[in-house]
Design a protein around this motif. Structure first.
Motif, PDB file in Angstrom:
ATOM      1  N   MET A 150       0.817  -1.211   0.000  1.00 14.48           N
ATOM      2  CA  MET A 150       0.000   0.000   0.000  1.00 14.48           C
ATOM      3  C   MET A 150       0.854   1.265   0.000  1.00 14.48           C
ATOM      4  SD  MET A 150      -2.913   1.269   2.724  1.00 14.48           S
ATOM      5  CE  MET A 150      -4.128   0.092   2.106  1.00 14.48           C
ATOM      6  N   TYR A 151       2.086   1.172   0.525  1.00 13.09           N
ATOM      7  CA  TYR A 151       2.967   2.336   0.562  1.00 13.09           C
ATOM      8  C   TYR A 151       4.389   1.867   0.296  1.00 13.09           C
ATOM      9  CZ  TYR A 151       3.467   0.570   5.338  1.00 13.09           C
ATOM     10  OH  TYR A 151       3.658  -0.231   6.430  1.00 13.09           O
ATOM     11  N   PRO A 152       5.250   2.754  -0.199  1.00 12.93           N
ATOM     12  CA  PRO A 152       6.620   2.341  -0.522  1.00 12.93           C
ATOM     13  C   PRO A 152       7.415   2.048   0.752  1.00 12.93           C
ATOM     14  CG  PRO A 152       6.041   4.430  -1.592  1.00 12.93           C
ATOM     15  CD  PRO A 152       4.975   4.143  -0.598  1.00 12.93           C
ATOM     16  N   PRO A 153       8.393   1.144   0.667  1.00 12.50           N
ATOM     17  CA  PRO A 153       9.296   0.957   1.800  1.00 12.50           C
ATOM     18  C   PRO A 153      10.202   2.170   1.952  1.00 12.50           C
ATOM     19  CG  PRO A 153      10.096  -0.252  -0.096  1.00 12.50           C
ATOM     20  CD  PRO A 153       8.757   0.317  -0.498  1.00 12.50           C
ATOM     21  N   GLU A 154      10.745   2.332   3.170  1.00  9.02           N
ATOM     22  CA  GLU A 154      11.721   3.414   3.319  1.00  9.02           C
ATOM     23  C   GLU A 154      13.061   2.997   2.725  1.00  9.02           C
ATOM     24  OE1 GLU A 154      13.246   4.568   7.185  1.00  9.02           O
ATOM     25  OE2 GLU A 154      12.582   2.675   8.060  1.00  9.02           O
ATOM     26  N   PRO A 155      13.861   3.970   2.312  1.00  9.07           N
ATOM     27  CA  PRO A 155      13.605   5.414   2.380  1.00  9.07           C
ATOM     28  C   PRO A 155      12.698   5.892   1.254  1.00  9.07           C
ATOM     29  CG  PRO A 155      15.729   5.027   1.363  1.00  9.07           C
ATOM     30  CD  PRO A 155      15.209   3.673   1.764  1.00  9.07           C
ATOM     31  N   TRP A 156      12.016   7.002   1.502  1.00 10.37           N
ATOM     32  CA  TRP A 156      11.230   7.644   0.463  1.00 10.37           C
ATOM     33  C   TRP A 156      12.068   8.749  -0.172  1.00 10.37           C
ATOM     34  CZ3 TRP A 156       5.571   8.589   2.598  1.00 10.37           C
ATOM     35  CH2 TRP A 156       4.985   7.346   2.848  1.00 10.37           C
ATOM     36  N   HIS A 157      12.148   8.724  -1.495  1.00  5.82           N
ATOM     37  CA  HIS A 157      12.814   9.783  -2.249  1.00  5.82           C
ATOM     38  C   HIS A 157      11.711  10.692  -2.799  1.00  5.82           C
ATOM     39  CE1 HIS A 157      16.590   7.647  -1.869  1.00  5.82           C
ATOM     40  NE2 HIS A 157      15.980   6.548  -2.280  1.00  5.82           N
ATOM     41  N   LEU A 158      11.744  11.966  -2.417  1.00  8.25           N
ATOM     42  CA  LEU A 158      10.645  12.880  -2.684  1.00  8.25           C
ATOM     43  C   LEU A 158      11.166  14.156  -3.323  1.00  8.25           C
ATOM     44  CD1 LEU A 158       8.933  12.399   0.790  1.00  8.25           C
ATOM     45  CD2 LEU A 158       8.055  11.517  -1.386  1.00  8.25           C
ATOM     46  N   ARG A 159      10.326  14.752  -4.172  1.00 11.04           N
ATOM     47  CA  ARG A 159      10.655  16.016  -4.848  1.00 11.04           C
ATOM     48  C   ARG A 159       9.468  16.954  -4.680  1.00 11.04           C
ATOM     49  NH1 ARG A 159      14.681  15.154  -8.907  1.00 11.04           N
ATOM     50  NH2 ARG A 159      14.030  17.102  -9.856  1.00 11.04           N
TER      51      ARG A 159
ATOM     52  N   GLY B  93       8.192  12.362  -9.870  1.00  9.55           N
ATOM     53  CA  GLY B  93       9.637  12.220  -9.832  1.00  9.55           C
ATOM     54  C   GLY B  93      10.099  11.606  -8.535  1.00  9.55           C
ATOM     55  N   GLY B  94       9.249  11.682  -7.501  1.00  7.08           N
ATOM     56  CA  GLY B  94       9.488  10.990  -6.251  1.00  7.08           C
ATOM     57  C   GLY B  94       8.653   9.725  -6.169  1.00  7.08           C
ATOM     58  N   VAL B  95       8.797   8.992  -5.062  1.00  7.30           N
ATOM     59  CA  VAL B  95       8.074   7.722  -4.941  1.00  7.30           C
ATOM     60  C   VAL B  95       6.575   7.940  -4.776  1.00  7.30           C
ATOM     61  CG1 VAL B  95      10.046   6.445  -4.039  1.00  7.30           C
ATOM     62  CG2 VAL B  95       8.505   7.595  -2.441  1.00  7.30           C
ATOM     63  N   LEU B  96       6.172   9.099  -4.248  1.00  6.29           N
ATOM     64  CA  LEU B  96       4.766   9.459  -4.137  1.00  6.29           C
ATOM     65  C   LEU B  96       4.626  10.935  -4.494  1.00  6.29           C
ATOM     66  CD1 LEU B  96       3.775   7.860  -0.677  1.00  6.29           C
ATOM     67  CD2 LEU B  96       3.062   7.054  -2.947  1.00  6.29           C
ATOM     68  N   HIS B  97       3.457  11.319  -5.017  1.00  2.06           N
ATOM     69  CA  HIS B  97       3.182  12.741  -5.184  1.00  2.06           C
ATOM     70  C   HIS B  97       1.820  13.036  -4.588  1.00  2.06           C
ATOM     71  CE1 HIS B  97       0.851  11.924  -8.963  1.00  2.06           C
ATOM     72  NE2 HIS B  97       1.767  10.995  -9.124  1.00  2.06           N
ATOM     73  N   TYR B  98       1.813  14.061  -3.700  1.00  2.54           N
ATOM     74  CA  TYR B  98       0.616  14.395  -2.928  1.00  2.54           C
ATOM     75  C   TYR B  98       0.828  15.771  -2.312  1.00  2.54           C
ATOM     76  CZ  TYR B  98       3.539  12.769   0.994  1.00  2.54           C
ATOM     77  OH  TYR B  98       4.557  12.582   1.885  1.00  2.54           O
TER      78      TYR B  98
ATOM     79  N   ALA C  20      -1.789   6.325   0.797  1.00  2.15           N
ATOM     80  CA  ALA C  20      -0.494   5.651   0.893  1.00  2.15           C
ATOM     81  C   ALA C  20       0.460   6.440   1.789  1.00  2.15           C
ATOM     82  CB  ALA C  20       0.111   5.469  -0.499  1.00  2.15           C
ATOM     83  N   SER C  21       0.470   7.768   1.649  1.00  7.00           N
ATOM     84  CA  SER C  21       1.323   8.585   2.499  1.00  7.00           C
ATOM     85  C   SER C  21       0.880   8.500   3.959  1.00  7.00           C
ATOM     86  CB  SER C  21       1.296  10.038   2.024  1.00  7.00           C
ATOM     87  OG  SER C  21       2.011  10.862   2.918  1.00  7.00           O
ATOM     88  N   ARG C  22      -0.420   8.551   4.184  1.00  4.95           N
ATOM     89  CA  ARG C  22      -0.913   8.465   5.563  1.00  4.95           C
ATOM     90  C   ARG C  22      -0.491   7.164   6.211  1.00  4.95           C
ATOM     91  NH1 ARG C  22      -7.180   7.471   6.755  1.00  4.95           N
ATOM     92  NH2 ARG C  22      -6.510   5.521   5.759  1.00  4.95           N
ATOM     93  N   GLU C  23      -0.734   6.047   5.529  1.00  5.34           N
ATOM     94  CA  GLU C  23      -0.430   4.750   6.131  1.00  5.34           C
ATOM     95  C   GLU C  23       1.076   4.550   6.298  1.00  5.34           C
ATOM     96  OE1 GLU C  23      -2.833   2.637   7.373  1.00  5.34           O
ATOM     97  OE2 GLU C  23      -3.926   4.502   6.983  1.00  5.34           O
ATOM     98  N   GLY C  24       1.855   4.935   5.293  1.00  7.61           N
ATOM     99  CA  GLY C  24       3.299   4.798   5.409  1.00  7.61           C
ATOM    100  C   GLY C  24       3.869   5.661   6.510  1.00  7.61           C
ATOM    101  N   GLY C  25       3.434   6.912   6.594  1.00  2.23           N
ATOM    102  CA  GLY C  25       3.931   7.801   7.633  1.00  2.23           C
ATOM    103  C   GLY C  25       3.648   7.278   9.024  1.00  2.23           C
ATOM    104  N   ARG C  26       2.442   6.762   9.230  1.00  2.00           N
ATOM    105  CA  ARG C  26       2.078   6.249  10.550  1.00  2.00           C
ATOM    106  C   ARG C  26       2.850   4.975  10.893  1.00  2.00           C
ATOM    107  NH1 ARG C  26      -2.909   7.482  13.081  1.00  2.00           N
ATOM    108  NH2 ARG C  26      -3.852   9.395  12.262  1.00  2.00           N
TER     109      ARG C  26
ATOM    110  N   GLY D 191       5.856   6.677  12.731  1.00  5.79           N
ATOM    111  CA  GLY D 191       5.060   7.243  13.814  1.00  5.79           C
ATOM    112  C   GLY D 191       4.595   8.664  13.559  1.00  5.79           C
ATOM    113  N   ILE D 192       4.534   9.079  12.300  1.00  6.35           N
ATOM    114  CA  ILE D 192       4.075  10.432  11.964  1.00  6.35           C
ATOM    115  C   ILE D 192       2.546  10.410  11.926  1.00  6.35           C
ATOM    116  CG2 ILE D 192       4.112  12.246  10.222  1.00  6.35           C
ATOM    117  CD1 ILE D 192       6.882  11.217   9.413  1.00  6.35           C
ATOM    118  N   PRO D 193       1.877  11.248  12.736  1.00  3.85           N
ATOM    119  CA  PRO D 193       0.423  11.116  12.934  1.00  3.85           C
ATOM    120  C   PRO D 193      -0.405  11.732  11.803  1.00  3.85           C
ATOM    121  CG  PRO D 193       1.250  12.922  14.259  1.00  3.85           C
ATOM    122  CD  PRO D 193       2.456  12.302  13.585  1.00  3.85           C
ATOM    123  N   LYS D 194      -0.257  11.209  10.594  1.00  5.23           N
ATOM    124  CA  LYS D 194      -0.924  11.796   9.431  1.00  5.23           C
ATOM    125  C   LYS D 194      -2.417  11.477   9.417  1.00  5.23           C
ATOM    126  CE  LYS D 194       3.148  11.624   6.400  1.00  5.23           C
ATOM    127  NZ  LYS D 194       3.653  11.265   5.068  1.00  5.23           N
ATOM    128  N   ASP D 195      -3.208  12.491   9.044  1.00 11.63           N
ATOM    129  CA  ASP D 195      -4.635  12.339   8.763  1.00 11.63           C
ATOM    130  C   ASP D 195      -4.895  12.845   7.341  1.00 11.63           C
ATOM    131  OD1 ASP D 195      -5.717  11.219  11.176  1.00 11.63           O
ATOM    132  OD2 ASP D 195      -5.319  13.153  12.143  1.00 11.63           O
TER     133      ASP D 195
END
Length: 233
Positions: free
Chosen positions: A1-10, A57-62, A90-96, A100-104
């Motif tokens: 559902m979400y990419p493994p770490e590390p996340w490469h983001l732009r 260009g990154g693993v997710l765009h949002y 995907a960002s919410r679930e991966g972050g949490r 432990g990032i409390p994304k909503d």
């Protein structure tokens, strides 16, 4: 559902720093509050609030809205995210689950088509209840690209997860007028003017550790304390 770490983001970030009274800061989770302390400046703490567009260009765009406080852990600077919303499951679930990032979830409009103005709004999904809005006026570009580096400390279960963030970005000065909902989760910023605003432009970031880094960190933690302190021969 979400990419493994590390996340490469732009992407692009529009950041403001507020100095707010220590007593107005929301409480950190107990396990995190036992490990870190907010850094104070004359009884005030530095809270960064940012709108972010993660681009293709990154693993997710949002899109994202967050607030975070500058803390220290035995004198070492850290950043702890207090509130954060995204428009990606995907960002919410991966972050949490990873950090432990409390994304909503939230609905966003971050309009950059009328540069130098950036008009941003976030509302709760489905209800249209406002979280915050802001109008950012971009100003001069600073020459070159600058390193970005920090460690994010969050409560993950009954432990503190410390996550490195590394990258490079351009910088622009900016002015920003924030309008958080006074009765909403960012109400502690309502009516306050930023001490500093910046645009962090065309950034690339690596968020998290590779599998090799995680294995080395686990091996280091498993070593007896006396071995950790013994100099290499």
């Amino acid at each position: 559902m979400y990419p493994p770490e590390p996340w490469h983001l732009r992407g692009q970030m529009f950041l403001s720093v507020f100095l707010i009274p220590r007593g107005r800061l929301p409480q950190l989770p107990p396990v995190l509050g036992a490990a870190v302390r907010p850094i104070t400046f004359g009884g005030r703490v530095a809270v960064g609030a940012a709108w972010v567009r993660y681009e293709p260009g990154g693993v997710l765009h949002y899109q994202e809205l967050l607030s975070a406080v500058l803390v220290h852990e035995r004198g070492r600077p850290r950043v702890s995210i207090i509130d954060i919303w995204v428009d990606s499951v995907a960002s919410r679930e991966g972050g949490r689950r990873l950090w432990g990032i409390p994304k909503d979830l939230a609905d966003f409009s971050i309009d950059t088509e009328t540069e130098p103005l950036v008009d941003a709004t976030a509302t709760l999904p489905g209800r249209g209840t406002p979280i915050a809005s802001a109008l950012v006026r971009l100003k001069g570009r600073l020459p070159g690209r600058f390193p970005v580096g920090m460690t994010v400390a969050q409560a993950l279960g009954e432990h503190v997860r410390r996550t490195p963030v590394r990258g490079r970005a351009g910088l622009r000065t900016a002015n920003a007028a924030w309008r958080p909902d006074p009765d909403g989760p960012l109400g502690y910023l309502a009516g306050r003017r930023p001490a500093l605003s910046l645009a962090i432009t065309d950034f690339w970031l690596t968020f998290g550790r590779s599998a090799g880094d995680r294995a080395r960190s686990a091996a280091e933690r498993a070593r007896p304390p006396a071995d950790r302190e013994r100099p290499a021969s």
